[in-house]
Design a protein around this motif. Structure first.
Motif, short mmCIF file in Angstrom:
data_model
loop_
_atom_site.label_atom_id
_atom_site.label_comp_id
_atom_site.label_asym_id
_atom_site.label_seq_id
_atom_site.Cartn_x
_atom_site.Cartn_y
_atom_site.Cartn_z
N TRP A 153 -81.57 36.13 -25.97
CA TRP A 153 -80.15 36.51 -25.86
C TRP A 153 -79.55 36.72 -27.24
O TRP A 153 -78.82 37.69 -27.48
N LEU A 154 -79.84 35.81 -28.17
CA LEU A 154 -79.31 35.94 -29.52
C LEU A 154 -79.86 37.19 -30.20
O LEU A 154 -79.12 37.90 -30.89
N GLN A 155 -81.13 37.47 -30.01
CA GLN A 155 -81.72 38.68 -30.60
C GLN A 155 -81.09 39.93 -30.03
O GLN A 155 -80.80 40.88 -30.76
N ALA A 156 -80.86 39.94 -28.72
CA ALA A 156 -80.27 41.12 -28.08
C ALA A 156 -78.86 41.37 -28.56
O ALA A 156 -78.38 42.51 -28.52
N HIS A 157 -78.19 40.33 -29.02
CA HIS A 157 -76.81 40.48 -29.50
C HIS A 157 -76.71 40.47 -31.02
O HIS A 157 -75.62 40.33 -31.57
N GLY A 158 -77.85 40.63 -31.69
CA GLY A 158 -77.84 40.83 -33.13
C GLY A 158 -77.57 39.61 -33.98
O GLY A 158 -77.22 39.72 -35.15
N PHE A 159 -77.77 38.40 -33.42
CA PHE A 159 -77.54 37.17 -34.19
C PHE A 159 -78.86 36.74 -34.82
O PHE A 159 -79.77 36.31 -34.13
N SER A 160 -78.95 36.88 -36.12
CA SER A 160 -80.17 36.53 -36.83
C SER A 160 -80.21 35.04 -37.14
O SER A 160 -79.23 34.31 -36.97
N ALA A 161 -81.36 34.59 -37.67
CA ALA A 161 -81.51 33.20 -38.06
C ALA A 161 -80.50 32.82 -39.14
O ALA A 161 -80.03 31.68 -39.20
N LEU A 162 -80.16 33.77 -40.01
CA LEU A 162 -79.19 33.48 -41.08
C LEU A 162 -77.81 33.19 -40.52
O LEU A 162 -77.10 32.30 -41.00
N THR A 163 -77.42 33.95 -39.51
CA THR A 163 -76.12 33.71 -38.88
C THR A 163 -76.10 32.35 -38.21
O THR A 163 -75.12 31.59 -38.34
N VAL A 164 -77.16 32.03 -37.49
CA VAL A 164 -77.24 30.73 -36.82
C VAL A 164 -77.22 29.60 -37.85
O VAL A 164 -76.59 28.56 -37.64
N ALA A 165 -77.88 29.82 -39.00
CA ALA A 165 -77.96 28.78 -40.02
C ALA A 165 -76.60 28.39 -40.58
O ALA A 165 -76.30 27.21 -40.75
N ILE A 166 -75.76 29.39 -40.84
CA ILE A 166 -74.45 29.05 -41.40
C ILE A 166 -73.58 28.37 -40.35
O ILE A 166 -72.78 27.47 -40.67
N MET B 297 -78.19 29.60 -46.45
CA MET B 297 -77.05 29.77 -45.55
C MET B 297 -76.63 28.44 -44.94
O MET B 297 -75.44 28.16 -44.78
N ALA B 298 -77.61 27.61 -44.58
CA ALA B 298 -77.29 26.29 -44.05
C ALA B 298 -76.55 25.45 -45.09
O ALA B 298 -75.56 24.77 -44.78
N ALA B 299 -77.01 25.51 -46.34
CA ALA B 299 -76.35 24.78 -47.42
C ALA B 299 -74.92 25.28 -47.63
O ALA B 299 -74.01 24.50 -47.89
N LEU B 300 -74.74 26.59 -47.53
CA LEU B 300 -73.39 27.14 -47.64
C LEU B 300 -72.50 26.58 -46.54
O LEU B 300 -71.35 26.18 -46.80
N GLY B 301 -73.01 26.56 -45.31
CA GLY B 301 -72.22 26.00 -44.22
C GLY B 301 -71.88 24.54 -44.42
O GLY B 301 -70.77 24.09 -44.12
N LEU B 302 -72.85 23.77 -44.96
CA LEU B 302 -72.61 22.35 -45.20
C LEU B 302 -71.48 22.11 -46.18
O LEU B 302 -70.78 21.09 -46.10
#
Length: 355
Positions: free
Chosen positions: A41-54, A309-314
């Motif tokens: 579902w995430l792939q079909a809607h263009g959400f990459s691992a980087l987006t999820v990470a942040i 990206m995860a570190a940025l979100g943190l």
């Protein structure tokens, strides 16, 4: 009398040990994001691992992280800065100079026109009209005009922008790039384009993220998707010269403000990772690299960027993002409108002249 100093001296902490907790936390969030990014579902809607990470980083960063920030801060900062640069360098393995020939001179000119016009429009509206901070505007402009979150993250070290500014810029990429996935298949039905290849170049030259390009183009057909990805990767290749020009502009501004800064301060501002990025692209273009090696390095690159990206979100506080207000989002929306409408005009005009 015992004069031995041993009892009075504390055992020193190994220099690298202070990085381990933060690196481990960033790595754990990156691994979780990469696994989540495999969701259909995430792939079909263009959400990459980087987006999820942040997103994961922000969830932890605004709940549990403040209680462990003292112990994890060094490793998180290392992920956000040093690992980011390495990730951008390895990103060059996704590109070759041969990609340029597949979209032709018209595709290259279209990409260049969309990059320069979108960034110039971002600067004019963001700084002159909305009175936003220049760094925030440049980050939003980079994300919209080049390659989404990766461009925002690559621009951050040049500007030394604040975490909340980076997060706001990434948010505009997520919001409007996701909307593009559903909008572009509808635009294809207007029949303005000569064929699927031309529409693929239109998608690749105007949609924010690579993942969003793939999601939007695949809903039409495989041929459109292939052309769209090539056009997008040529646009991504323009990231390196963009960073060099931006760095020169930023350093010139600093020199004007702080006269006498000297050669050393100027050299410190050069984004050396941009040269390394070009070098990796050249290496990948000129020398055959075994597919297994390339695949492993690309997996490592995704992991490093996800850690950054995860570190940025943190380190991003939602209160700071809220204080930014609606103007950055409105700027991103206006740039999105230009990418759609202006991008269509640019694509049609250049294709007509050069074909």
């Amino acid at each position: 009398m015992n004069t031995s100093p041993i009892s009075a001296v504390a055992v020193p902490t190994p220099p690298l040990a202070r990085f381990i907790p933060g690196l481990a936390l960033s790595a754990a969030l990156a691994l979780a994001s990469i696994e989540a990014g495999k969701n259909a579902w995430l792939q079909a809607h263009g959400f990459s691992a980087l987006t999820v990470a942040i997103v994961l980083g922000m969830l932890i960063g605004n709940t549990a992280f403040p209680r462990i920030a003292a112990g994890c801060g060094s490793g998180v900062a290392f992920s956000k800065q040093n690992l980011l640069r390495l990730g951008i360098v390895l990103y060059g393995l996704r590109l070759t100079f041969q990609d340029i020939s597949q979209v032709g001179i018209s595709g290259v000119v279209i990409d260049a026109c969309m990059l320069t016009s979108t960034f110039a429009l971002a600067w004019f509206i963001g700084v002159k009209v909305f009175k936003l901070e220049p760094h925030a505007v440049m980050l939003i402009g980079a994300g919209s005009s080049i390659c989404g979150a990766a461009a925002v993250m690559a621009t951050e070290p040049v500007l030394r922008a604040r975490s909340e500014q980076v997060t706001v810029a990434v948010s505009t990429v997520v919001v409007f790039g996701s909307a593009a996935i559903f909008l572009y298949p509808l635009l294809h039905g207007l029949n303005f384009w000569q064929g699927h290849a031309d529409f693929g170049v239109y998608i690749g030259s105007t949609v924010h993220e690579v993942a969003q390009v793939v999601a939007a183009a695949r809903s039409i057909d495989e041929h459109t998707a292939n052309t769209a990805v090539i056009a997008k990767m040529v646009r991504v290749m323009m990231l390196a010269p963009f960073l060099l020009i931006l760095s020169a502009y930023v350093q010139r501004g600093k020199s004007a403000t702080h006269a006498g800064g000297g050669k050393a301060s100027h050299m410190a501002g050069i984004p050396w990772f941009a040269f390394a990025f070009i070098g990796v692209v050249a290496l990948h273009s000129l020398f055959p690299i075994p597919a297994a090696v390339t695949g492993a390095l690309l997996d490592a690159d995704t992991f490093l960027l996800a850690m950054a990206m995860a570190a940025l979100g943190l380190t991003t506080h939602l209160s700071s993002v809220r204080r930014a207000g609606m103007r950055p989002l409105l700027l991103g929306g206006l740039l999105f409108a230009w990418l759609i409408a202006g991008g269509a005009l640019v694509n049609l005009a250049i294709a007509y002249v050069l074909h």
